[in-house]
Design a protein around this motif. Structure first.
Motif, mmCIF file in Angstrom:
data_model
loop_
_atom_site.group_PDB
_atom_site.id
_atom_site.type_symbol
_atom_site.label_atom_id
_atom_site.label_comp_id
_atom_site.label_asym_id
_atom_site.label_seq_id
_atom_site.Cartn_x
_atom_site.Cartn_y
_atom_site.Cartn_z
ATOM 1 N N LYS A 43 0.823 -1.210 0.000
ATOM 2 C CA LYS A 43 0.000 0.000 0.000
ATOM 3 C C LYS A 43 0.860 1.264 0.000
ATOM 4 O O LYS A 43 0.683 2.140 -0.856
ATOM 5 N N THR A 44 1.781 1.345 0.929
ATOM 6 C CA THR A 44 2.646 2.519 1.011
ATOM 7 C C THR A 44 3.570 2.595 -0.196
ATOM 8 O O THR A 44 3.807 3.680 -0.728
ATOM 9 N N SER A 45 4.054 1.468 -0.661
ATOM 10 C CA SER A 45 4.925 1.457 -1.854
ATOM 11 C C SER A 45 4.183 1.952 -3.082
ATOM 12 O O SER A 45 4.752 2.650 -3.922
ATOM 13 N N LEU A 46 2.903 1.615 -3.209
ATOM 14 C CA LEU A 46 2.087 2.127 -4.314
ATOM 15 C C LEU A 46 2.003 3.646 -4.234
ATOM 16 O O LEU A 46 2.228 4.349 -5.229
ATOM 17 N N LEU A 47 1.692 4.169 -3.058
ATOM 18 C CA LEU A 47 1.598 5.621 -2.890
ATOM 19 C C LEU A 47 2.937 6.301 -3.164
ATOM 20 O O LEU A 47 2.990 7.373 -3.767
ATOM 21 N N LEU A 83 1.496 12.262 2.626
ATOM 22 C CA LEU A 83 1.655 12.345 4.069
ATOM 23 C C LEU A 83 1.823 10.934 4.582
ATOM 24 O O LEU A 83 0.901 10.128 4.501
ATOM 25 N N GLY A 84 2.997 10.625 5.077
ATOM 26 C CA GLY A 84 3.287 9.277 5.546
ATOM 27 C C GLY A 84 2.723 9.010 6.924
ATOM 28 O O GLY A 84 2.153 9.886 7.567
ATOM 29 N N HIS A 85 2.922 7.797 7.376
ATOM 30 C CA HIS A 85 2.390 7.398 8.665
ATOM 31 C C HIS A 85 3.414 7.500 9.786
ATOM 32 O O HIS A 85 3.118 7.155 10.920
#
Length: 95
Positions: A43-47, A83-85
């Motif tokens: 998910k984060t890699s896609l973003l 905006l990351g987590h």
């Protein structure tokens, strides 16, 4: 101004592991999408690939405006924000 996002046949690797492949999405201004999945699904890699921080192993990310396709670097610099987590502040530090 970005009016749409087009993701075509996207694949992203992390190290020697392929996180996902063949991902596609068309999203227009004003639309929303929920990105869900288990830990490590990408998910984060896609973003990060959409934002230009990660180079896809395959496929492409396109941005369009009212007059057609936009240069990806220009579109990202003017209209894409991630905006990351991770916390921006270090709670163990004091002023």
């Amino acid at each position: 101004m970005i009016s749409s996002l087009h993701i075509e046949d996207l694949a992203v690797d992390r190290g020697d592991r392929r996180l996902f492949a063949g991902f596609g999405l068309d999203l227009r201004a004003g639309e929303a999408v929920a990105l869900v999945g288990r830990n490590g699904a990408g998910k984060t890699s896609l973003l990060r690939a959409v934002a230009g921080f990660v180079r896809p192993a395959a496929g492409r990310v396109r941005f369009a405006g009212a007059a057609g396709d936009l240069d990806p670097d220009e579109a990202r610099s003017g209209g894409v924000h991630l905006l990351g987590h991770h916390d921006g502040l270090k709670t163990t530090r004091t002023a």
